[in-house]
Enzyme design. Structure first.
Site, PDB file in Angstrom:
ATOM      1  N   VAL A   1     -13.964 -19.905  -9.368  1.00 50.89           N
ATOM      2  CA  VAL A   1     -15.026 -19.127  -8.959  1.00 50.89           C
ATOM      3  C   VAL A   1     -16.251 -19.819  -9.263  1.00 50.89           C
ATOM      4  O   VAL A   1     -17.679 -20.453  -8.110  1.00 50.89           O
ATOM      5  CB  VAL A   1     -15.479 -17.846  -9.573  1.00 50.89           C
ATOM      6  CG1 VAL A   1     -16.351 -17.213  -9.192  1.00 50.89           C
ATOM      7  CG2 VAL A   1     -14.083 -17.009  -9.625  1.00 50.89           C
TER       8      VAL A   1
ATOM      9  N   ARG B   1     -13.464 -27.776 -19.017  1.00 57.31           N
ATOM     10  CA  ARG B   1     -12.225 -28.855 -19.501  1.00 57.31           C
ATOM     11  C   ARG B   1     -11.132 -29.140 -18.305  1.00 57.31           C
ATOM     12  O   ARG B   1     -11.420 -30.386 -18.696  1.00 57.31           O
ATOM     13  CB  ARG B   1     -11.059 -27.623 -20.784  1.00 57.31           C
ATOM     14  CG  ARG B   1     -12.487 -27.018 -22.267  1.00 57.31           C
ATOM     15  CD  ARG B   1     -11.777 -27.695 -23.326  1.00 57.31           C
ATOM     16  NE  ARG B   1     -12.280 -27.490 -24.042  1.00 57.31           N
ATOM     17  CZ  ARG B   1     -12.184 -26.001 -25.068  1.00 57.31           C
ATOM     18  NH1 ARG B   1     -11.337 -25.302 -24.508  1.00 57.31           N
ATOM     19  NH2 ARG B   1     -13.411 -26.537 -25.902  1.00 57.31           N
TER      20      ARG B   1
ATOM     21  N   GLU C   1      -5.464 -13.050 -11.847  1.00 53.35           N
ATOM     22  CA  GLU C   1      -6.058 -13.341 -12.913  1.00 53.35           C
ATOM     23  C   GLU C   1      -5.473 -14.229 -13.691  1.00 53.35           C
ATOM     24  O   GLU C   1      -3.943 -14.421 -14.011  1.00 53.35           O
ATOM     25  CB  GLU C   1      -6.079 -11.909 -14.373  1.00 53.35           C
ATOM     26  CG  GLU C   1      -6.884 -10.851 -13.152  1.00 53.35           C
ATOM     27  CD  GLU C   1      -8.157 -11.360 -13.472  1.00 53.35           C
ATOM     28  OE1 GLU C   1      -9.330 -11.262 -14.282  1.00 53.35           O
ATOM     29  OE2 GLU C   1      -8.858 -11.071 -12.702  1.00 53.35           O
TER      30      GLU C   1
ATOM     31  N   ASP D   1      -7.108  -5.127 -14.667  1.00 53.94           N
ATOM     32  CA  ASP D   1      -7.597  -5.455 -13.728  1.00 53.94           C
ATOM     33  C   ASP D   1      -8.731  -4.217 -13.658  1.00 53.94           C
ATOM     34  O   ASP D   1     -10.107  -4.411 -13.244  1.00 53.94           O
ATOM     35  CB  ASP D   1      -7.664  -6.541 -13.226  1.00 53.94           C
ATOM     36  CG  ASP D   1      -8.540  -7.205 -12.300  1.00 53.94           C
ATOM     37  OD1 ASP D   1      -9.359  -7.925 -12.521  1.00 53.94           O
ATOM     38  OD2 ASP D   1      -8.682  -6.716 -10.948  1.00 53.94           O
TER      39      ASP D   1
ATOM     40  N   LYS E   1     -12.597  -2.685 -13.607  1.00 53.00           N
ATOM     41  CA  LYS E   1     -13.127  -2.027 -12.732  1.00 53.00           C
ATOM     42  C   LYS E   1     -14.078  -0.899 -12.748  1.00 53.00           C
ATOM     43  O   LYS E   1     -14.541  -0.952 -12.454  1.00 53.00           O
ATOM     44  CB  LYS E   1     -12.983  -3.219 -11.388  1.00 53.00           C
ATOM     45  CG  LYS E   1     -12.683  -3.915 -11.124  1.00 53.00           C
ATOM     46  CD  LYS E   1     -11.659  -4.894 -10.647  1.00 53.00           C
ATOM     47  CE  LYS E   1     -11.769  -6.745 -10.165  1.00 53.00           C
ATOM     48  NZ  LYS E   1     -10.496  -6.920  -9.163  1.00 53.00           N
TER      49      LYS E   1
ATOM     50  N   GLY F   1     -11.387 -14.481  -4.287  1.00 51.84           N
ATOM     51  CA  GLY F   1     -11.250 -15.609  -4.137  1.00 51.84           C
ATOM     52  C   GLY F   1     -12.544 -16.167  -4.270  1.00 51.84           C
ATOM     53  O   GLY F   1     -13.632 -15.994  -5.220  1.00 51.84           O
TER      54      GLY F   1
HETATM   55  N1  HSE Z   1      -7.394 -10.474 -10.197  1.00 51.90           N
HETATM   56  C1  HSE Z   1      -8.664 -10.487  -9.414  1.00 51.90           C
HETATM   57  C2  HSE Z   1      -8.249  -9.591  -8.163  1.00 51.90           C
HETATM   58  C3  HSE Z   1      -9.571 -11.828  -9.300  1.00 51.90           C
HETATM   59  O1  HSE Z   1      -6.889  -9.884  -7.500  1.00 51.90           O
HETATM   60  O2  HSE Z   1      -8.562  -8.456  -7.410  1.00 51.90           O
HETATM   61  C4  HSE Z   1     -10.697 -10.196  -8.122  1.00 51.90           C
HETATM   62  O3  HSE Z   1     -11.854  -9.943  -9.125  1.00 51.90           O
END
Ligand code: HSE
Length: 437
Positions: free
Chosen positions: A14, A45, A190, A201, A205, A302
């Site tokens: 990103v 890094r 992730e 994840d 959200k 993405g």
């Molecule tokens: N790992 C997350 C997904 C990335 O696949 O939706 C975007 O938040």
């Protein structure tokens, strides 16, 4: 006017996309923001210098604290992810009076209450559009576009990796691990992919969406979380025969008893638009009392799709630089002193319909016993299918769809069904939603 000076933490998928978009669309972005936006320093890094355009204009360091402490920088973009040191870096940036833009849903879901309080005290903004549903401007849509409404519920496919895996497994019969490896290679997953496949994840959200939809503090620990690892191909096929698709949904629902926040595999009718959202795409369905159901669709992960949301947040922050902090859009959509303490319901208090698959001995009276247990628990059956046993097999699969029932009642009924001698395996249960607005 001089360009606004920005510091960037992270030059991965990103971060690289953000530099590329800012470089490629610099003129257009300046016309929108009213000032140029220039990344002057970045901390990273590991990065692929070849894939990033405009890196020669940026001082790259491996010391992230040097960026948040750089007095020239007005806005810090945090794209390193994870809880720590992201939390310490963001709090330090705020302490230094800098605005923050982040794509870090884990950070916001877990530490957002603390971070927003610190930001409010300092009169700075923390923007997090890129944290939810990648490139879809869902935060802005709910927080600003739907500000007139009482939001009734939100249901979304909010993890691109999980949706990609489910779609490829269903459409191409591909293997779970093989699709996951591809999602990792494409930069969707992730750092720890169990966050994707175990629903963590999506729960991060959904925690954020629930807060901005209902005006409640962030409460990640109260979000029910179930992943996709136990979904069986048989259930995908049986659901399809009944006119449903299995999708991994995040659902936030305001009821008379409190708020439901839950992430789990869900059967939804295949005619719903949401059922046809495939691959890495995300979609969020939001029901407001005035507007009715609204649907938001786009790439959920993405490089450049997520960068699109990051850069839009930077533009928003730049436009608001000269405004009085009290008059800015509140972080969680509602004024901070107006957040409500509505209870969050435990799963046993959630009411929903179910798909049940039972493996039973092909004997007289088994179906009658099972339907008796369901009737005793006041669970009404919507559909029943018994699959013919394979030749020589004495076991059959029994599929049932039920009407809505409290999960507590369903749990008790399943316990009784599993205790029957003729039931030879744990009952598979998948929640079902009509999403009919
Ligand atoms: N790992 C997350 C997904 C990335 O696949 O939706 C975007 O938040």
């Amino acid at each position: 006017m001089d360009a606004v000076k920005v510091g960037l933490l992270g030059l991965g998928t990103v971060g690289g996309g953000t530099v590329n978009v800012l470089t490629r669309n610099a003129d257009e972005i300046t016309r929108r923001a009213g000032r140029g936006i220039r990344i002057i320093q970045a901390a990273a890094r590991d990065y692929d210098a070849e894939a990033i355009n405009g890196l020669d204009q940026i001082d790259v360091t491996d010391d992230a604290f040097a960026v948040v402490n750089n007095p020239e920088i007005e806005i810090v973009i945090e794209l390193i992810g994870g809880y720590s040191p992201a939390r310490e870096l963001v709090l330090q940036a705020i302490e230094n009076g800098k605005h923050v833009v982040t794509a870090n849903k884990a950070l916001i879901a877990m530490h957002g209450n603390e971070i927003f309080a610190a930001a409010q005290a300092k009169g700075v903004t923390v923007a997090f559009e890129a944290g939810v549903a990648g490139g879809i401007p869902i935060i802005k849509a709910i927080r600003e576009g739907l500000a007139a409404n009482q939001i009734e519920w939100v249901a979304g496919i909010i993890n691109g990796t999980g949706n990609f895996i489910l779609s490829e497994m269903r459409d191409k019969g591909r293997d779970f691990d093989d699709v996951l490896a591809e999602a990792q290679a494409l930069g969707y997953a992730e750092a720890d992919p169990t966050f994707d496949v175990e629903g963590i994840d999506a729960a991060h959200k959904l925690t954020i969406l629930s807060s901005i939809a209902f005006g409640i503090p962030l409460q990640f620990d109260k979000t029910y979380t179930e992943g996709i690892t136990r979904i069986d191909r048989q259930d995908v096929a049986f659901a399809s025969e009944l006119g449903y698709r299995i999708k991994h949904l995040g659902i936030a629902h305001k009821t008379d008893k409190g708020i439901e926040m839950r992430v789990h595999p869900t059967l939804i009718p295949e005619r719903r638009l949401l059922a046809n959202v495939d691959g890495v795409m995300n979609a969020v369905l939001v029901k407001g009392d005035a507007v009715g159901p609204t649907l938001y669709y786009g790439a959920g992960a993405g490089s450049e799709p997520t960068a699109s949301a990051v850069v839009a947040d930077v533009v928003d922050v730049v436009r608001a630089l000269t405004t009085d902090p009290e008059n800015r859009v509140p972080h969680l959509a509602f004024q901070p002193n107006e957040l409500s303490d509505l209870p969050i319901l435990g799963m046993e208090d959630v009411e929903t319909a179910y798909y049940l698959r039972m493996q039973v001995a092909d004997e007289l009276g088994v179906m009658a016993e099972i339907t008796r247990i369901l009737a005793d628990a006041e669970i009404s059956i919507e559909a029943i299918q018994q699959k013919e046993p394979a030749e020589g097999d004495t076991q059959v699969s029994l599929i049932m769809l039920t009407h809505e029932v409290l999960e507590r009642q369903m749990n008790q009924a399943i316990k009784r069904i599993e205790a029957l001698a003729a039931v030879t395996a744990p009952v598979i249960r998948i929640r079902m939603e009509q999403l009919d607005g």
